[in-house]
Design an enzyme around this catalytic site. Structure first.
Site, short mmCIF file in Angstrom:
data_model
loop_
_atom_site.label_atom_id
_atom_site.label_comp_id
_atom_site.label_asym_id
_atom_site.label_seq_id
_atom_site.Cartn_x
_atom_site.Cartn_y
_atom_site.Cartn_z
N GLU A 113 0.85 -1.19 0.00
CA GLU A 113 0.00 0.00 0.00
C GLU A 113 0.89 1.24 0.00
OE1 GLU A 113 -2.51 1.49 -0.68
OE2 GLU A 113 -3.98 1.76 0.92
N ASP A 114 0.41 2.29 -0.63
CA ASP A 114 1.20 3.52 -0.71
C ASP A 114 1.34 4.21 0.64
OD1 ASP A 114 -1.49 4.26 -0.62
OD2 ASP A 114 -1.46 5.44 -2.45
N ASP A 117 -2.91 5.89 6.49
CA ASP A 117 -3.38 7.19 6.98
C ASP A 117 -4.31 6.92 8.18
OD1 ASP A 117 -3.83 9.99 6.89
OD2 ASP A 117 -5.50 9.78 5.52
P1 IMP Z 1 -6.68 5.34 5.00
O1 IMP Z 1 -7.79 4.36 4.75
O2 IMP Z 1 -7.17 6.60 5.64
O3 IMP Z 1 -5.50 4.76 5.73
O4 IMP Z 1 -6.23 5.87 3.60
C1 IMP Z 1 -5.44 5.23 2.77
C2 IMP Z 1 -5.59 5.79 1.38
O5 IMP Z 1 -5.89 7.18 1.38
C3 IMP Z 1 -4.28 5.66 0.66
O6 IMP Z 1 -4.20 4.45 -0.01
C4 IMP Z 1 -4.30 6.83 -0.30
O7 IMP Z 1 -4.94 6.44 -1.50
C5 IMP Z 1 -5.15 7.87 0.38
N1 IMP Z 1 -4.30 8.90 1.03
C6 IMP Z 1 -4.13 9.11 2.35
N2 IMP Z 1 -3.30 10.13 2.59
C7 IMP Z 1 -2.94 10.58 1.37
C8 IMP Z 1 -2.04 11.62 0.94
O8 IMP Z 1 -1.41 12.35 1.72
N3 IMP Z 1 -1.91 11.77 -0.41
C9 IMP Z 1 -2.56 10.99 -1.32
N4 IMP Z 1 -3.39 10.00 -0.97
C10 IMP Z 1 -3.58 9.80 0.38
MG MG Z 2 -4.53 4.24 -2.07
#
Ligand code: IMP
Ligand code: MG
Length: 198
Positions: A113-114, A117
């Protein structure tokens, strides 16, 4: 923690008048760290075939570089989820938009995963994949915004812990743009661009 470097990426990046980017992690640093992550994964699973699962689309460059550094038997597959709408704020809702093409039962699986967050996406994926009975299930993320965590999830392999800033580049996008930047950069929005996302 990665510190913001006060420099612009090299070359023309095609950003819009009200948007600017500033390098947070250079491409050279990313490549060095990806090599170390590959070594850690191979230390943990020296002889096993490893099946990488890339979360589209942000993980594609990370997965491509990691796969080539891993050596040994490696296969990969991709899945799609939607967790972010347009702009920089999460909707909090996670949906599967594209499922895997091959079964993961009995395999050593590494989710790639990139960015981690809030953790809601990975929490959803880990639960989904555990039900499919892989031999091992591990998670590799390039970036971790630890401050933003809502769900109780941690990555087994993590490239860089970063501050709570919106980042683009090396696969990460803002409204589908900037994925092609070689560095990970902080995106700064002027007031006009910001009001469009609200
Ligand atoms: P989570 O479910 O909140 O952990 O979000 C994960 C996804 O949100 C990542 O796979 C990204 O696609 C997107 N994301 C979260 N933060 C960023 C950011 O700073 N830049 C771009 N995409 C983000
Ligand atoms: Mg993503």
């Amino acid at each position: 923690m990665a510190k913001q470097q006060n420099r612009k990426p090299k070359g023309k990046i095609g950003n819009r008048p009200d948007e600017s980017v500033c390098v947070l992690i250079s491409h050279a640093n990313i490549r060095r760290r990806v090599r170390e992550i590959a070594q850690d994964v191979r230390r943990d699973f020296p002889d096993e075939p490893i099946h990488l699962i890339g979360v589209l689309k942000g993980s594609v460059f990370f997965l491509a570089d990691l796969a080539r550094e891993l050596g040994g038997e490696v296969s990969f597959d991709f899945l799609g989820v939607s967790s972010y709408g347009h702009g920089t704020d999460s909707t909090g809702e996670v949906k599967l938009t594209k499922d895997l093409e091959v079964s993961i039962e009995g395999r050593t699986v590494l989710i790639v995963e990139d960015i981690l967050d809030t953790g809601l996406t990975l929490k959803f994926l880990i639960k989904l994949f555990e039900e499919r009975k892989p031999k091992h299930l591990r998670v590799a993320v390039l970036l971790d915004k630890a401050e933003r965590r809502i769900a109780n999830v941690n990555a087994d392999y993590c490239g860089f812990t970063i501050p709570n800033e919106f980042v683009v580049g090396y696969g990460l996008d803002y409204d589908e743009r900037y994925r092609n930047l070689p560095d990970v950069c902080v995106l700064q929005l002027g007031s006009r661009a910001k009001s469009k996302t609200e």
